[in-house]
Design an enzyme around this catalytic site. Structure first.
Site, PDB file in Angstrom:
ATOM      1  CG  ASP A  19      -2.035   1.285   1.158  1.00 45.48           C
ATOM      2  OD1 ASP A  19      -2.238   1.454  -0.032  1.00 45.48           O
ATOM      3  OD2 ASP A  19      -2.726   1.156   2.124  1.00 45.48           O
ATOM      4  CG  HIS A  36       0.067   2.239  -9.346  1.00 40.41           C
ATOM      5  ND1 HIS A  36      -0.341   1.743  -8.103  1.00 40.41           N
ATOM      6  CD2 HIS A  36      -0.961   2.928  -9.934  1.00 40.41           C
ATOM      7  CE1 HIS A  36      -1.443   2.299  -7.772  1.00 40.41           C
ATOM      8  NE2 HIS A  36      -1.911   2.961  -8.543  1.00 40.41           N
ATOM      9  CG  LEU A 130       9.449 -17.306  -3.356  1.00 42.90           C
ATOM     10  CD1 LEU A 130       9.403 -17.148  -1.808  1.00 42.90           C
ATOM     11  CD2 LEU A 130       9.752 -15.857  -3.899  1.00 42.90           C
TER      12      LEU A 130
HETATM   13  C1  FPP Z   1      -1.967   0.215  -3.415  1.00 42.08           C
HETATM   14  O1  FPP Z   1      -1.430   1.531  -3.459  1.00 42.08           O
HETATM   15  C2  FPP Z   1      -1.369  -0.297  -4.429  1.00 42.08           C
HETATM   16  C3  FPP Z   1      -2.142  -1.074  -5.378  1.00 42.08           C
HETATM   17  C4  FPP Z   1      -3.593  -1.070  -5.352  1.00 42.08           C
HETATM   18  C5  FPP Z   1      -1.682  -2.126  -6.535  1.00 42.08           C
HETATM   19  C6  FPP Z   1      -0.372  -2.610  -6.250  1.00 42.08           C
HETATM   20  C7  FPP Z   1       0.140  -2.949  -7.463  1.00 42.08           C
HETATM   21  C8  FPP Z   1       1.571  -2.987  -7.660  1.00 42.08           C
HETATM   22  C9  FPP Z   1       2.750  -2.681  -6.534  1.00 42.08           C
HETATM   23  C10 FPP Z   1       2.214  -3.108  -9.050  1.00 42.08           C
HETATM   24  C11 FPP Z   1       1.709  -4.026  -9.837  1.00 42.08           C
HETATM   25  C12 FPP Z   1       1.478  -5.307  -9.414  1.00 42.08           C
HETATM   26  C13 FPP Z   1       2.091  -6.483 -10.190  1.00 42.08           C
HETATM   27  C14 FPP Z   1       1.802  -7.783  -9.834  1.00 42.08           C
HETATM   28  C15 FPP Z   1       3.036  -6.178 -11.485  1.00 42.08           C
HETATM   29  P1  FPP Z   1      -2.833   2.790  -3.423  1.00 42.08           P
HETATM   30  O2  FPP Z   1      -2.613   3.173  -5.041  1.00 42.08           O
HETATM   31  O3  FPP Z   1      -3.609   2.177  -2.835  1.00 42.08           O
HETATM   32  O4  FPP Z   1      -1.738   3.733  -2.853  1.00 42.08           O
HETATM   33  P2  FPP Z   1      -2.597   4.870  -2.106  1.00 42.08           P
HETATM   34  O5  FPP Z   1      -3.272   4.347  -0.716  1.00 42.08           O
HETATM   35  O6  FPP Z   1      -1.281   5.824  -1.341  1.00 42.08           O
HETATM   36  O7  FPP Z   1      -3.559   5.649  -2.903  1.00 42.08           O
END
Ligand code: FPP
Length: 244
Positions: A19, A36, A130
């Protein structure tokens, strides 16, 4: 080594809620998409560190069943990132012996993404280092609901007796069936909640909440979270071992 007392070994299964990508980017005046993209780099660091520490299973929350409610451009970007990740990283993960598994609802997914996921799973199926479990279109309540529906059907068809529906039977019908429950759950980004992630599986999981945003995650933070886990006294509902 016993996993019960403090100073136990590496966690077998670590689950992560990645997150804070959006906030990481916004604080720098950048679009959320850049957060992201940097999040994928952090994901690669997490996979490497997990392997180095002898973790057996790493489960990453990459896209929740609720994430579809985000603006369409962000959803499209996240799907594209996953596609790109599979295209660019699977060969290297395969060479490193990583077994890739997907959990979440596959029904209704874009057929091209589904095909890529299933190819990655098939290619790496026999790998023994893994296990990298990617939770995609995942929601724990939805997963439990699907499992209950399958079990109910088996009961109705007389394949299983209602009295034989044990916790183990339920576990085995979840997407994570066959995997050990997470020992450690790490959530970055400062929030302290589960957000519909592995609700059943986390009955005895130790939680470590980190204030750092996901794009800043690295081997050092991972090691510190594991050390925190190792200092915990896990009793699984029992009591501390008595000394005479
Ligand atoms: C949360 O941050 C993150 C996500 C909803 C997506 C997680 C995805 C990745 C790390 C990259 C893509 C994954 C793969 C498998 C290639 P948020 O957007 O909710 O952040 P915020 O809470 O600061 O708004």
């Amino acid at each position: 080594m016993s996993a019960k007392g403090p100073n136990h070994g590496a966690p077998r299964h670590v689950a992560i809620i990645m997150d804070g990508n959006g906030r990481w980017a916004s604080e720098r005046g950048w679009p959320r998409s850049k957060g992201h993209r940097h999040g994928v780099e952090a994901l690669r660091r997490a996979v490497r560190a997990a392997g180095d520490m002898g973790v057996e299973v790493l489960t990453l929350y990459s896209f929740s069943a609720e994430n579809w409610s985000r603006p369409e451009t962000e959803v499209r970007f996240l799907l594209e990132l996953l596609r790109r990740f599979i295209r660019t990283d699977v060969a290297e993960l395969h060479n490193a012996g990583v077994k890739i598994m997907m959990i979440g609802c596959r029904k209704g997914l874009d057929p091209s993404i589904l095909a890529m996921m299933e190819e990655a799973e098939a290619l790496t199926r026999e790998n023994t280092s893994l296990k990298l479990v990617i939770a995609f279109n995942y929601g724990s309540r939805q997963e439990i609901t699907r499992a209950v529906q399958v079990i109910a059907r088996k009961v109705a068809e007389g394949k299983i007796d209602a009295a034989d529906v044990t916790a183990a039977v339920i576990s085995n019908h979840l997407d994570t069936g066959g995997l050990p429950d997470p020992d450690l759950l790490i959530r970055t980004g400062g929030e302290q909640r589960l957000s519909n992630y592995l609700l059943w599986q986390c009955a005895y999981t130790e939680f470590v909440f980190l204030p750092e945003y996901w794009p800043d995650f690295n081997a050092d933070l991972f090691r510190r979270a594991v050390e925190e886990f190792q200092s915990r006294d896990r009793r699984f509902g029992g009591i501390k071992a008595q000394t005479a």
